[in-house]
Design an enzyme around this catalytic site. Sequence first.
Site, PDB file in Angstrom:
ATOM      1  N   HIS A  15       3.831 -57.626  -4.621  1.00 39.74           N
ATOM      2  CA  HIS A  15       3.450 -56.329  -5.192  1.00 39.74           C
ATOM      3  C   HIS A  15       2.291 -55.687  -4.448  1.00 39.74           C
ATOM      4  O   HIS A  15       2.062 -54.483  -4.538  1.00 39.74           O
ATOM      5  CB  HIS A  15       3.109 -56.507  -6.682  1.00 39.74           C
ATOM      6  CG  HIS A  15       3.491 -55.336  -7.532  1.00 39.74           C
ATOM      7  ND1 HIS A  15       3.220 -54.035  -7.187  1.00 39.74           N
ATOM      8  CD2 HIS A  15       4.167 -55.260  -8.715  1.00 39.74           C
ATOM      9  CE1 HIS A  15       3.680 -53.216  -8.117  1.00 39.74           C
ATOM     10  NE2 HIS A  15       4.275 -53.948  -9.053  1.00 39.74           N
ATOM     11  N   ARG A  16       1.571 -56.478  -3.701  1.00 42.39           N
ATOM     12  CA  ARG A  16       0.451 -55.905  -2.947  1.00 42.39           C
ATOM     13  C   ARG A  16       0.985 -54.948  -1.875  1.00 42.39           C
ATOM     14  O   ARG A  16       0.305 -54.021  -1.453  1.00 42.39           O
ATOM     15  CB  ARG A  16      -0.359 -57.020  -2.279  1.00 42.39           C
ATOM     16  CG  ARG A  16      -1.028 -57.951  -3.272  1.00 42.39           C
ATOM     17  CD  ARG A  16      -1.700 -59.116  -2.575  1.00 42.39           C
ATOM     18  NE  ARG A  16      -0.738 -59.874  -1.773  1.00 42.39           N
ATOM     19  CZ  ARG A  16      -1.054 -60.972  -1.092  1.00 42.39           C
ATOM     20  NH1 ARG A  16      -2.303 -61.424  -1.094  1.00 42.39           N
ATOM     21  NH2 ARG A  16      -0.140 -61.617  -0.395  1.00 42.39           N
TER      22      ARG A  16
END
Lengths: 463, 469
Positions: free
Chosen positions: B442-443
């Site tokens: 998700h980064r």
Amino acid sequence: MAKEYKYDIAVVGAGPAGYVAAIRAAQLGLSATVIEKDRVGGVCLNWGCIPSKAIIHQAGIFSRTEELRGMGVAVDPSGFDYESVYKKSRAAADRLSKGVSYLLKKNNVPVLKGYAAIKDGNTLLINDKQELTARNIILATGSSPRELPAFKFDEKLILSSYGMLNLKKLPQKITILGGGAIGLEFAYILCAFGSEVTIVEMLDRLLPVTDREISNALLQDFKRKKIKTHLSARATGYKKAGNGIELLFEEGGKESSVTSDVLLVAVGRAPNSKNIGLEEAGIQIVKGFIGSGDHYRTNLKSVFAVGDVINTPLLAHLASKEGEVAVEAIKGLPVGPRVKSGEIPYGVYCEPQVAGFGLTEDEVKESGTDYQKAVFPYRAAGKAVATGDIYGMVKLLFNPKSKEILGAHIFGADATEIIHELLLAKKAELLPEDIATMIHAHPTMSETLMETARMAEGWAIHI
Amino acid sequence: MAEFIRMTALSPTMDEGTVQKWNVGVNDTISTGDVICEVETDKANMDYEAEDEGVLLEILVEEGGSARVGDPIAIIGEKGEDISALKQQAKQQSEAESEKQAASAAGQADKAAAGGEAAGEAAAGTGRGQKPAPAQAAPQEAGQPQPVPGAASRETAAGTTGAAATVPPQGTVSGGGKPVTTRERIKISPLANRIAAQNRINIAAVRGSGPGGRIIKRDIEKIILGQTQAGTTAPITGAGGISDMETPVSQKRAVIARRLAQSKFSAPHYYLTVEVLMDELLASRELMGQDDPQGKLALNTFLIKLAAEAIKKHPLVNATWLGDKILTHGSIDIGLAVDHEDGLVVPVVRNCGARGMREIDTDLRALIVKAREGKLSLVDMEGATFTISNLGSFGIDRFTAIINPPGSAILAVGKINKRPWVNRENTIEIKQVCALTLSCDHRVLDGAAGARFLAELKNIIEQPLRALL
């Protein structure tokens, strides 16, 4: 419904195996009884270890009269009376036997006087008439001096260790057949009291149980003491010679003989496995010994056998341990199946003493294991020099990779006492390093152990 | 708090490395990913990238010196920190070779400890469901050095058992009364400890049978005996035929554990699943194979190529999180997770965006042969920018995978099942359906970005011609 038995455990024999087993049983809440035909305490206490040590102690004092003379003290040995030595040894035996009786009583273990024969796995026949039942039976009937067919004990000219301990008068000259622990201890005693001693041993060294290097040191010391030794000598018979006895033997292919006042035959001990109903009850006998498996159980499930009557080293302390193991197994406690052979100490009480445990160097070689040894001489220890006990050595055998102690053998003063530090290390799986780095009080004989361990680690200080 | 920088396995088969050159000096500040030194491995010279941030406080292995995997090579921490204890520890470790090896093993086990679960999951992800080895939490001192002649030995001797018994001052106790610290006191005889160290046995996993639960020689010997009799596994206790098994952690497994644990714990994962109709693709594959003298292409080749085509349209999927920046890779290098008896390996097919399927297929087949034979080189395995894990052949319908760094996404491919399917005409027909699950970091990839990519991939697979759009 289970059958009702009079006792949980009936023990046959009140020697070091039997009485310890009975007391241990009582401690664990089992009802126990001991059947004993003779004196409580067995051979050890009455006709073995204890009286012999009482005599050895006095022999030690006597032998040190030379040292008194060195201090200018005039010692007149003319009044020496061996019978008083004997009486002291009996007093010690009596006292300890009473002590054991007391201990049994204290633990509510009744002692039945008489002969016991096993009838079945739960029944003993006492004095051929009275039946006694128990859930488990422990046979601890011990051993007797081994008799050679050509040398029947008459306890006058041909003595067993029993007869020897009952002498009230010392022989001037004695021949000892057998260079094992018993023979050596009597050789030392008689030599110390001034008798002329000759040892005839069938094997090529004294005390075959110990390490060869230790044996050799012992032989040197006996030579210093003017004890004559004939090794690799096989006794063939005897002739009466006046009031004495002439032992005939072969040595190096030649016939030879030695004449003395008495002959002590000390060629080991034989298990007391006869006339106790073993065959009738179907208990397995192997080479005269009672066969035993894990926890010293016989082929009859409810019957155990411990001590000299089974084929383990004939040692009182081992017998006691075996008794404990059997009882603890009966009680259901988690206990190892047998005493580990590498953790059984032996001690011989001549002076200097011999003690050890585990493998000898010959045995390690035979086993094919990689090994190293560290040998530290007593003469390099301050205490030994101060007390004049410089003849001796500590020998440690260990695995060079794991550093596991494989065996330890000590020849020297206090050997039978100080061996236990090494034995504890062995049992607790400590390494030479642990002994090497532990501070030992100075000056003590125990410092020799520290230095031996340091040798094993490559940094002995005092050599 | 200061800690060791340890030699890590920079190649799959590396046991030991030689520091060729330090790129940083004492008091230099290091960021994660900085190349702090160059290490010569059994394969090649490799860059050592820092995994931690801080100030380099001490270099323990000088240039030209070597260290076994797991051995400390430097100390990192905060400026001015007291590192005497760590230095002493490192000194002791370097003093006895055999114990050094053990320390290495213990070190690896220690690292793997935190990732025990992830390692298990990773193994499951390749269809090799294996219980993680129990209690990897080996105190690194487990195999402390021992015999040093002379005065120094006294300290060491105390350390032999004492160190293993160390509970760090920070050691906290949870409500349940169980120490949280992994460094619990281990009762072990000196002899057993020594033999364990020599045989690189993790004593934290051994159950003692001596007095008071002390580990004794017998316990260690049982394990050694088990290892020689049954390969890598060994029974610890034998009560009633049920026994615990200890499996020493191989280098490869340690690397898997470390990498995947790092991924799972540092990259916030999320998962997207679609069902894809495979009929078109499978039919095309059959048709192409019929006419091609070189035979059918592997299904994975199609997946790799089509994924690459989808990536071209969604380049963020082909990216790496670098903390303060995102690196979008130019080349689409796709790794394929391959099961191997030693554990998961991921050979990488290069530049899949620019190359045709035949080339990809040839590469892939060669890599898989190498993988099965255990001959993959580091070059074959490093730097996958995207990874595919296909457990369809194991009968797995669908699953989630752990992202394989430095990639930011991994595609988990399930089994192709024949299913009743409601088509556009609202009638039911039998279709071949495959579940694809995308794990995303998700980064790098927000949910919508991941979803767009996966939708694209679905479209391309269902209508391969779309790849040409």
